[in-house]
Scaffold this motif. Structure first.
Motif: not given
Length: 401
Positions: A243-246, A252-257, A379-384
Motif C-alpha cells: 500500500g502506497y501514499t505520496y 495531509t492532516a488538513e487536506s489530501n491535496v 497526489p491531487d487528493g482524489r480517492d481513487p
C-alpha cells in the motif's frame, strides 16, 4: 486518513445523477465473453489508474441483469511486475465501521443494548454522555471530536509507524477535543464514536472486539479471507499488494491535496510513493483496521444491505435510518446506523494511507460494486476507489461518469 471518508462519500454520491502507470489487465480466457459494459470500462479504468498514479486495483461487478465482471489492473509493488489479483488481501479502512456497527445492532436485537441507551451508562468518562445515545454514536450525530484529526497522532504515525495504540488512548484524544455541537444537532464524522462503540461491545460481551466480529460476521458469511487483527499485529496476509501514499500523515492532516511541486514530482517520477503497508493499524481499530478481499467484500455488502445479519425489523430500521449529511442537499450522500448511501447504493467507503475501498449494493437492481486500490490518496487528493466506482456505476446505469 479515514477522517476524510465523507469526502469520498460526497464524490460517490453523484454516482448515478506515467512513472507508475498501471499495465492493462490480461485478456479473458479463450472462449470467455465479457459483459458489454466491460469493453467500455476496462480502458477507462486503466486511464484513471494512470491519471491518479494508482499502483494496483481490482474492480468487481455482480449483476443478474448486466452480467458479472472482475478486472485487476496494475502490480503488487511500485514499478513491479507481479500483477495484483482479485484474491489479494487489502486493508478496508472505514468499511470496518459497518462491521463494528453491525455487532452493536446484533446486541440490540438480543436485548443486551438499546439504541436509546445513554453512552454514560457504559462510559461515564464521556463529557455530556448522559445526553449522547448509542444511536447517535452509530449515526455520527454525537458531536464528539474526531481523534484522527490530532496532529500529535499523525506525527506519531509518521515517525513511529509500529506504535500500538490502545482504544482508550484513542478515545481520550477525541474526548479532550471541544464538541462540534450538542448531541443530535448535526452530523460530524468522528472515529471517536466508533472506538467508543467497539469498547462498549467488549464491555457488554466480555470478549475482544475481534472475537465478536469473527464469530458474528466473518464466520457466518464464510469470509475466510477477512479478519479483524489483534492490535499488536501489523501483518497483511499473503497474497497482498503493498500500500502506497505520496504524502505523510502530517502533510495531509488538513487536506489530501499535495503541493503543486510534489504533484509534479510524483507525475514525472522523481518522487516515489511511501510504502505504508506495515503501518500498525491499531490507530484505526474499530473504525478502520479490517482486512478483506474482493469476493469477501462483495458477499458482505450484499448481506449488509440485503439482510441476513439482523432481524428483519432492525434491518429495515437500519436502511430507513439514513439521513442526508447536508440537509440542504437531500440527494447528496446519506448516513445512518453505521451505513452510508450514495445514490441507489448502500454500503461504505474506506480510506487509510495506502488503501482505498468502495463496497456498495443496490437492493433494487441487485447490483454489487466493489473497488479497491493500493494507493490512497492520489497526489491531487482524489480517492481513487471512489472515483472508479463512480465511473463504473455511471456506465452501468447509463448516466456517464
Amino acid at each position: 486518513m479515514i477522517s476524510r471518508v465523507i469526502a469520498a462519500l460526497s464524490a460517490a454520491a453523484v454516482l448515478v445523477t506515467a512513472a507508475c502507470a498501471a499495465p492493462p489487465a490480461p485478456p479473458p480466457p479463450s472462449g470467455a465473453s465479457l459483459p458489454a459494459y466491460a469493453e467500455t470500462l476496462q480502458p477507462e479504468l486503466e486511464r484513471l489508474a494512470r491519471d491518479m498514479l494508482v499502483t494496483g486495483l481490482v474492480a468487481q461487478v455482480r449483476s443478474p441483469d448486466l452480467g458479472d465482471w472482475t478486472t485487476a489492473i496494475g502490480t503488487r509493488t511500485f514499478r513491479g511486475t507481479e500483477p495484483v489479483r482479485a484474491e489479494d488481501h487489502i486493508r478496508i479502512g472505514s468499511v470496518t465501521k459497518t462491521w463494528t456497527g453491525t455487532v452493536v445492532l446484533q446486541l440490540v436485537d438480543e436485548g443486551a443494548l438499546r439504541l436509546e441507551d445513554p453512552v454514560a451508562t457504559y462510559r461515564p468518562d464521556v463529557p455530556n454522555g448522559q445526553n449522547i445515545t448509542i444511536e447517535q454514536l452509530l449515526t455520527m450525530r454525537s458531536g464528539l471530536g474526531n481523534y484522527t484529526t490530532s496532529i500529535e497522532l499523525s506525527r506519531t504515525m509518521d515517525t513511529a509507524p509500529a506504535t500500538v495504540f490502545s482504544p482508550d488512548e484513542l478515545i481520550a484524544i477525541g474526548l479532550a477535543m471541544p464538541p462540534q455541537f450538542p448531541p443530535g444537532a448535526g452530523f460530524y464524522y468522528s472515529n471517536t464514536n466508533t472506538a467508543l462503540l467497539g469498547r462498549i461491545v467488549e464491555q457488554v460481551t466480555g470478549n475482544p472486539l475481534e472475537t465478536e466480529i469473527q464469530g458474528r460476521i466473518l464466520n457466518p458469511l464464510g469470509m475466510t479471507g477477512s479478519s479483524f487483527p489483534a492490535r499488536t499485529s501489523a501483518l497483511l496476509p499473503d497474497p497482498h499488494p503493498q500500500g502506497y501514499t505520496y504524502g505523510t500523515n502530517v502533510e495531509t492532516a488538513e487536506s489530501n491535496v499535495l503541493s503543486p511541486e510534489k504533484q509534479e514530482a510524483a507525475r514525472d517520477g522523481t518522487l516515489a510513493p511511501l510504502d505504508v503497508t506495515n503501518t500498525n493499524p491499531s490507530w484505526a481499530w474499530a473504525a478502520g483496521a479490517g482486512i478483506s478481499t474482493t469476493d469477501d467484500l462483495a458477499r458482505y455488502v450484499e448481506a449488509l444491505v440485503g439482510g441476513g445479519l439482523l432481524s428483519p425489523a432492525l434491518q429495515e430500521a437500519r436502511l430507513n435510518s439514513i439521513q442526508p449529511i447536508d440537509p440542504a442537499a437531500p440527494d447528496g450522500p446519506g448516513y445512518g446506523l453505521a451505513l452510508a448511501r450514495f445514490g441507489p447504493f448502500y454500503g461504505h467507503t474506506g480510506e487509510l494511507p495506502g488503501f482505498n475501498t468502495f463496497a456498495g449494493y443496490d437492493p433494487e437492481r441487485r447490483t454489487t460494486v466493489v473497488v479497491w486500490t493500493s494507493l490512497a490518496p492520489s497526489p491531487d487528493g482524489r480517492d481513487p476507489a471512489a472515483e472508479m466506482a463512480r465511473t463504473i456505476i455511471g456506465e452501468l446505469y447509463g448516466t456517464g461518469s
